[in-house]
Design an enzyme around this catalytic site. Structure first.
Site, PDB file in Angstrom:
ATOM      1  N   ASP A 171      34.572  78.543  61.753  1.00 52.13           N
ATOM      2  CA  ASP A 171      35.196  79.032  60.521  1.00 52.13           C
ATOM      3  C   ASP A 171      35.964  80.321  60.765  1.00 52.13           C
ATOM      4  O   ASP A 171      36.014  81.201  59.909  1.00 52.13           O
ATOM      5  CB  ASP A 171      34.105  79.247  59.456  1.00 52.13           C
ATOM      6  N   ASP A 188      39.859  75.822  55.699  1.00 47.00           N
ATOM      7  CA  ASP A 188      38.657  76.605  55.372  1.00 47.00           C
ATOM      8  C   ASP A 188      37.796  75.837  54.383  1.00 47.00           C
ATOM      9  O   ASP A 188      37.969  75.974  53.202  1.00 47.00           O
ATOM     10  CB  ASP A 188      39.101  77.955  54.798  1.00 47.00           C
ATOM     11  N   ASP A 228      32.104  74.597  50.229  1.00 48.01           N
ATOM     12  CA  ASP A 228      32.844  75.170  49.098  1.00 48.01           C
ATOM     13  C   ASP A 228      34.214  75.680  49.536  1.00 48.01           C
ATOM     14  O   ASP A 228      34.450  75.972  50.720  1.00 48.01           O
ATOM     15  CB  ASP A 228      32.030  76.299  48.437  1.00 48.01           C
ATOM     16  N   GLU A 259      29.532  79.642  50.663  1.00 48.02           N
ATOM     17  CA  GLU A 259      29.995  80.606  51.673  1.00 48.02           C
ATOM     18  C   GLU A 259      31.000  81.582  51.080  1.00 48.02           C
ATOM     19  O   GLU A 259      31.049  82.742  51.465  1.00 48.02           O
ATOM     20  CB  GLU A 259      30.620  79.875  52.868  1.00 48.02           C
ATOM     21  N   HIS A 283      30.969  75.101  55.923  1.00 49.81           N
ATOM     22  CA  HIS A 283      30.680  75.213  54.479  1.00 49.81           C
ATOM     23  C   HIS A 283      31.527  74.239  53.673  1.00 49.81           C
ATOM     24  O   HIS A 283      32.664  73.934  54.036  1.00 49.81           O
ATOM     25  CB  HIS A 283      30.819  76.654  53.979  1.00 49.81           C
ATOM     26  N   HIS A 307      42.711  80.506  52.296  1.00 51.53           N
ATOM     27  CA  HIS A 307      42.881  81.163  50.988  1.00 51.53           C
ATOM     28  C   HIS A 307      44.342  81.296  50.572  1.00 51.53           C
ATOM     29  O   HIS A 307      44.621  81.873  49.526  1.00 51.53           O
ATOM     30  CB  HIS A 307      42.200  82.542  50.945  1.00 51.53           C
TER      31      HIS A 307
HETATM   32 ZN   LIG Z   1      35.414  79.668  55.407  1.00 49.56          ZN
END
Ligand SMILES: [Zn+2]
Length: 406
Positions: free
Chosen positions: A189, A126, A95, A160, A93, A383
């Site tokens: 991922d 990520d 984003d 995502e 992904h 994150h």
């Molecule tokens: Zn991810």
């Protein structure tokens, strides 16, 4: 023949750094996260694919009027194999999530920082790592003039981080013709630092709000009311029965049992001398596939009814979120078997297929009957501030992907 691709990839460290530098500087935040979507990043990737000589490239624009360009981009690119009836899809992904509290970052989140084998920046793990691995695999195939045994398909998807409705969800629902029943799906991922975790299954996820109602009154005259706090306290403890009512054990999962966990408790009264008449608690349940969520809800209601009788309160349950488990990808399926072999070859470790508590995009594919696995070599900084990724893992993961094409 694949050996030349593997050798080629081992020399591509500077490609990892330059790609990551460009990608980190193009933050792709969804509108829910206050961003303008993935258009700039997608345009950059379309340009890159053209530059390395990929010709079968398609952009699928999913309409979204919340972003300035009016759509969320999804890119599908293919390199034909000797057998063109089957495709290995590598899906990543574009984003990212916001930087969060920037004071917690040692370096600016949207500027790549390198320290030896490690690179830092929002998105480097990520999901740029998996995206870059797949992109460099494609580049290596083209530069070494290698035709893989089966097709290689790259998918760079949108959205995502905020539900996948404009990304993989839309591709699977509205562009299902892209995928064949024999195709293999790898989603790089998620995974462990030792490369040994292959995610093949998820539990069902159930979030329930329980409201216990009694009658509020002055605490000095408790007999004038009904104490909802005593009721909710009893409910929390009685709901532990769910573990005995649904005792199944599946060693595929970690933990191997269904979990029923009281989590959030809403505040009730503000002052100490008021006896509360309404209390709210939430329960997070992760339920092994094969157990019907409706049976769990019925059992919760029975327990709630007993508590209601015993404490003269009323107990009401409300489903906040429910995600029934997708079918699992079989541990002996072709993609799992190939991946275990490839990981062994490149990393010299025995990888183990496992189930997790829930929440990956593989579920979209599994619900349509495709065999999808989630795997990559991650240090698990997604994150977080100072998100980081390893250059050597990025390249070795690309080598594992190359082995899957044999
Ligand atoms: Zn991810």
């Amino acid at each position: 023949m694949l050996q030349s691709v593997i050798d080629h990839l081992s020399l591509a460290a500077e490609d990892v750094v330059s790609l990551q530098r460009d990608l980190v500087a193009l933050p792709a935040l969804g509108p829910i996260n206050g961003g303008q979507g993935e258009k700039d990043k997608a345009d950059y990737l379309l340009g890159y694919l053209t530059r390395i000589g990929l010709t079968d490239v398609q952009e699928i624009k999913v309409p979204d009027n919340r972003v300035p360009c009016g759509y969320r981009p999804n890119i599908v690119a293919r390199i034909p194999g000797q057998d063109t009836s089957r495709t290995l899809w590598i899906m990543s992904h574009m984003d990212v999530v916001p930087a969060g509290d920037e004071s917690l970052w040692n370096t600016p989140p949207f500027e790549l920082h390198r320290d030896g084998d490690l690179i830092f920046g929002r998105g480097v793990e990520d999901n740029h790592q998996g995206l870059v691995s797949s992109l460099l695999l494609a580049k290596a195939l083209l530069e070494t003039n290698t035709t893989p045994a089966i097709n290689l398909g790259l998918a760079f998807v949108a959205d995502e981080e905020t539900g996948s409705g404009y990304g993989l969800g839309a591709l699977v629902e509205d562009h299902g013709h892209l995928f064949g029943p024999e195709d293999l799906f790898l989603i790089p991922d998620g995974g462990a630092p030792q490369s040994d975790l292959i995610e093949i299954a998820e539990k069902s996820q159930l979030w329930v709000k329980a409201t216990v109602t009694g009658k509020q009154c002055h605490a000095s005259r408790p007999h004038h009311g009904i104490n909802s706090l005593r009721g909710v306290a009893a409910l929390i403890l009685e709901l532990d029965q769910l573990h005995e009512l649904f005792p199944d054990n599946d060693p595929l999962f970690s933990p191997p049992i269904s979990t029923f966990t009281p989590t959030k408790k809403e505040a009730n009264v503000d002052n100490i001398n008021t006896m509360p008449g309404r209390d709210v608690v939430y329960i997070d349940s992760r339920i092994l596939p094969g157990i019907a969520i409706d049976d769990v809800l019925a059992a919760m209601q029975r327990i709630g009814d007993q508590v209601a009788d015993q404490y003269a309160v009323s107990v009401a349950f409300q489903v906040v979120q429910r995600e029934d488990a997708a079918p699992i990808t079989h541990p002996e399926s072709d993609i799992v078997t190939r991946l275990k072999k490839a990981i062994k070859q490149i990393y010299q470790v025995e990888a183990k297929p496992q189930g997790i508590g829930g929440g990956t995009v593989a579920a979209f594919l599994r619900r349509k009957g495709y065999d999808a696995v989630v795997w990559s070599t991650l240090m698990n900084f997604a994150h977080q501030p100072n998100e980081q990724a390893s250059i050597s893992h990025t390249l070795k993961d690309a080598q594992v992907m190359a082995c899957l094409l044999a």
